[in-house]
Design an enzyme around this catalytic site. Structure first.
Site, PDB file in Angstrom:
ATOM      1  N   GLY A  72      49.236  74.944  69.458  1.00 46.73           N
ATOM      2  CA  GLY A  72      48.416  75.148  68.268  1.00 46.73           C
ATOM      3  C   GLY A  72      48.966  74.380  67.071  1.00 46.73           C
ATOM      4  O   GLY A  72      50.166  74.109  66.984  1.00 46.73           O
ATOM      5  N   GLY A 146      41.146  74.981  77.755  1.00 46.28           N
ATOM      6  CA  GLY A 146      41.817  73.704  77.602  1.00 46.28           C
ATOM      7  C   GLY A 146      42.884  73.571  78.662  1.00 46.28           C
ATOM      8  O   GLY A 146      42.769  74.111  79.765  1.00 46.28           O
ATOM      9  N   ILE A 148      45.916  74.830  78.788  1.00 48.30           N
ATOM     10  CA  ILE A 148      46.576  76.089  79.131  1.00 48.30           C
ATOM     11  C   ILE A 148      45.639  76.972  79.950  1.00 48.30           C
ATOM     12  O   ILE A 148      46.041  77.580  80.948  1.00 48.30           O
ATOM     13  CB  ILE A 148      47.061  76.809  77.864  1.00 48.30           C
ATOM     14  CG1 ILE A 148      48.232  76.042  77.245  1.00 48.30           C
ATOM     15  CG2 ILE A 148      47.485  78.248  78.172  1.00 48.30           C
ATOM     16  CD1 ILE A 148      48.738  76.604  75.934  1.00 48.30           C
ATOM     17  N   ARG A 169      34.465  75.646  73.518  1.00 49.73           N
ATOM     18  CA  ARG A 169      33.575  75.440  72.372  1.00 49.73           C
ATOM     19  C   ARG A 169      32.239  74.861  72.804  1.00 49.73           C
ATOM     20  O   ARG A 169      31.187  75.224  72.285  1.00 49.73           O
ATOM     21  CB  ARG A 169      34.250  74.526  71.354  1.00 49.73           C
ATOM     22  CG  ARG A 169      33.439  74.312  70.082  1.00 49.73           C
ATOM     23  CD  ARG A 169      34.249  73.559  69.055  1.00 49.73           C
ATOM     24  NE  ARG A 169      34.693  72.268  69.570  1.00 49.73           N
ATOM     25  CZ  ARG A 169      35.427  71.412  68.866  1.00 49.73           C
ATOM     26  NH1 ARG A 169      35.825  71.740  67.649  1.00 49.73           N
ATOM     27  NH2 ARG A 169      35.798  70.254  69.391  1.00 49.73           N
ATOM     28  N   ARG A 172      30.735  71.997  79.619  1.00 50.68           N
ATOM     29  CA  ARG A 172      31.059  70.800  80.385  1.00 50.68           C
ATOM     30  C   ARG A 172      31.254  71.214  81.842  1.00 50.68           C
ATOM     31  O   ARG A 172      31.191  72.398  82.171  1.00 50.68           O
ATOM     32  CB  ARG A 172      32.324  70.120  79.843  1.00 50.68           C
ATOM     33  CG  ARG A 172      33.609  70.909  79.975  1.00 50.68           C
ATOM     34  CD  ARG A 172      34.783  70.122  79.396  1.00 50.68           C
ATOM     35  NE  ARG A 172      36.059  70.749  79.645  1.00 50.68           N
ATOM     36  CZ  ARG A 172      36.624  71.671  78.882  1.00 50.68           C
ATOM     37  NH1 ARG A 172      35.981  72.088  77.785  1.00 50.68           N
ATOM     38  NH2 ARG A 172      37.814  72.174  79.183  1.00 50.68           N
ATOM     39  N   ARG A 228      46.280  83.146  69.570  1.00 51.25           N
ATOM     40  CA  ARG A 228      46.891  83.456  68.284  1.00 51.25           C
ATOM     41  C   ARG A 228      46.445  84.852  67.880  1.00 51.25           C
ATOM     42  O   ARG A 228      45.322  85.270  68.193  1.00 51.25           O
ATOM     43  CB  ARG A 228      46.488  82.447  67.204  1.00 51.25           C
ATOM     44  CG  ARG A 228      47.127  81.071  67.338  1.00 51.25           C
ATOM     45  CD  ARG A 228      48.610  81.116  67.019  1.00 51.25           C
ATOM     46  NE  ARG A 228      49.238  79.798  66.992  1.00 51.25           N
ATOM     47  CZ  ARG A 228      49.836  79.231  68.030  1.00 51.25           C
ATOM     48  NH1 ARG A 228      49.874  79.869  69.195  1.00 51.25           N
ATOM     49  NH2 ARG A 228      50.392  78.037  67.924  1.00 51.25           N
ATOM     50  N   ASP A 251      50.570  88.754  73.858  1.00 51.07           N
ATOM     51  CA  ASP A 251      51.756  87.945  73.573  1.00 51.07           C
ATOM     52  C   ASP A 251      51.774  87.527  72.110  1.00 51.07           C
ATOM     53  O   ASP A 251      52.805  87.070  71.620  1.00 51.07           O
ATOM     54  CB  ASP A 251      51.790  86.702  74.468  1.00 51.07           C
ATOM     55  CG  ASP A 251      53.082  85.917  74.301  1.00 51.07           C
ATOM     56  OD1 ASP A 251      54.165  86.544  74.329  1.00 51.07           O
ATOM     57  OD2 ASP A 251      53.018  84.686  74.112  1.00 51.07           O
ATOM     58  N   HIS A 275      55.537  86.913  71.482  1.00 53.04           N
ATOM     59  CA  HIS A 275      55.176  85.493  71.409  1.00 53.04           C
ATOM     60  C   HIS A 275      56.150  84.680  72.273  1.00 53.04           C
ATOM     61  O   HIS A 275      56.779  83.730  71.807  1.00 53.04           O
ATOM     62  CB  HIS A 275      55.192  85.005  69.965  1.00 53.04           C
ATOM     63  CG  HIS A 275      54.323  83.789  69.752  1.00 53.04           C
ATOM     64  ND1 HIS A 275      53.698  83.518  68.560  1.00 53.04           N
ATOM     65  CD2 HIS A 275      53.967  82.763  70.585  1.00 53.04           C
ATOM     66  CE1 HIS A 275      53.007  82.397  68.646  1.00 53.04           C
ATOM     67  NE2 HIS A 275      53.160  81.917  69.874  1.00 53.04           N
TER      68      HIS A 275
END
Length: 316
Positions: A72, A146, A148, A169, A172, A228, A251, A275
């Protein structure tokens, strides 16, 4: 004026750094190692409190590349407004996928199979059995597909899950199947036994997981946040958890670090890790390989990897 490179690792500990720049070690200390105005390539210190990495950016008049060591980039975005046009912001794609995916699987398995309860029972010397959900034959929804998210799916396959649905987002197609757009989340959530969040934090995804999102999750579903903290509305999550209808493995949290008196610590059905997705033994060698490659590319005027944006560029 010199061409300085700021690194959060000591330069003499990194093999293969290209010759030419003046390397300076800065890992977020109060004093800067050199004049920020001379820095052309800035590697942001990793896992530092909010604002540390941004602190030198208003003084970096010569910087051309800002490289994070995290997937990020939300923690450095506030500093971009201080930079001139044409500065490339790059993330650490390729560094954290394996470690983060490992932890995601660990949290899913620990939550479903009740490992925290086993540990607590062991502390009390109690033998507590019983049936628990398995990951096998479950439906998993990955929100934020993505690198991850893809790595998590790679590790889900051997566990014989019934289905993996993917959301990003925009829609595809991948070798493993379709990726659905965010607009289709309302129809996908009720079918998922496990919902894994790996989306970046943006204006669009802040509080993506709100009361409506949570209400659409099926009874007994598990929410796993590897993204996040602010992707989830903490108040809405607490309200739902208190009913016992869903469970969560987190996390990342909002706020973070989680204060000792925060109700998330004691909410039913919650497993919290601090985290810990990225900082493992896999981090340092992969981060060093990325930095060496990026610096060679930069000095040879070749295309950089992992460019997220360029300051002053028109958004599409």
């Amino acid at each position: 004026m010199t061409a300085d490179v700021w690194l959060p690792f000591r330069p003499d500990e990194i093999d293969g750094l290209p010759e030419g720049p003046d390397y300076h070690f800065w890992d977020g200390a109060e004093d800067f190692p050199a004049d920020p105005a001379d820095c052309v390539f800035y590697v942001v210190p990793y896992l530092k409190p909010g604002g540390v990495g941004v602190r030198p950016m208003p003084l970096m008049r010569s910087v051309r590349v800002v490289q994070t060591l995290s997937a990020g980039v939300d923690h450095v975005e506030p500093g971009l407004k201080h930079l001139g046009p044409g500065v490339r912001l790059c993330n650490a794609r390729g560094v954290h996928e394996a470690s983060t995916a490992e932890l995601a699987l660990a949290l899913i398995l620990a939550s479903l199979r009740g490992l925290p309860d086993f540990v607590r029972a062991q502390d009390r010397g109690e033998w507590r059995g019983g049936f628990r959900p398995a990951l096998a034959d479950r439906s998993v929804l990955v929100v934020g597909y993505g690198s991850i998210g893809s790595a998590i799916e790679d590790r889900l396959v051997p566990f014989e899950v019934a289905r993996v649905a993917r959301v990003a987002r925009s829609a595809r197609t991948t070798a493993r199947g379709p990726v659905h757009p965010l607009t289709e989340l309302p129809s996908l959530l009720p079918e998922a036994d496990v919902v894994v969040l790996t989306t970046p934090l943006t204006a669009e995804t802040r509080h993506l997981v709100d009361a409506d999102f949570l209400a659409r999750m099926k009874d007994g579903a598990l929410l796993v946040n590897m993204a996040r903290g602010p992707v989830v509305d903490t108040k809405a999550l607490l309200t739902e958890l208190e009913t016992g209808r869903i469970t969560a493995a987190l996390d990342v949290t909002d706020p973070e670090p989680l204060p000792a008196d925060h109700p998330l610590w004691r909410a039913p059905g919650v497993l919290v890790s601090p985290h810990a997705g990225g900082p493992t033994s896999a981090f340092r060698p992969r981060a060093e390989r990325l930095l060496v490659d990026q610096l060679h590319r930069f000095l040879n005027q070749e295309q950089l990897r992992n460019v997220i944006l360029e300051t002053g560029a028109e958004s599409s």
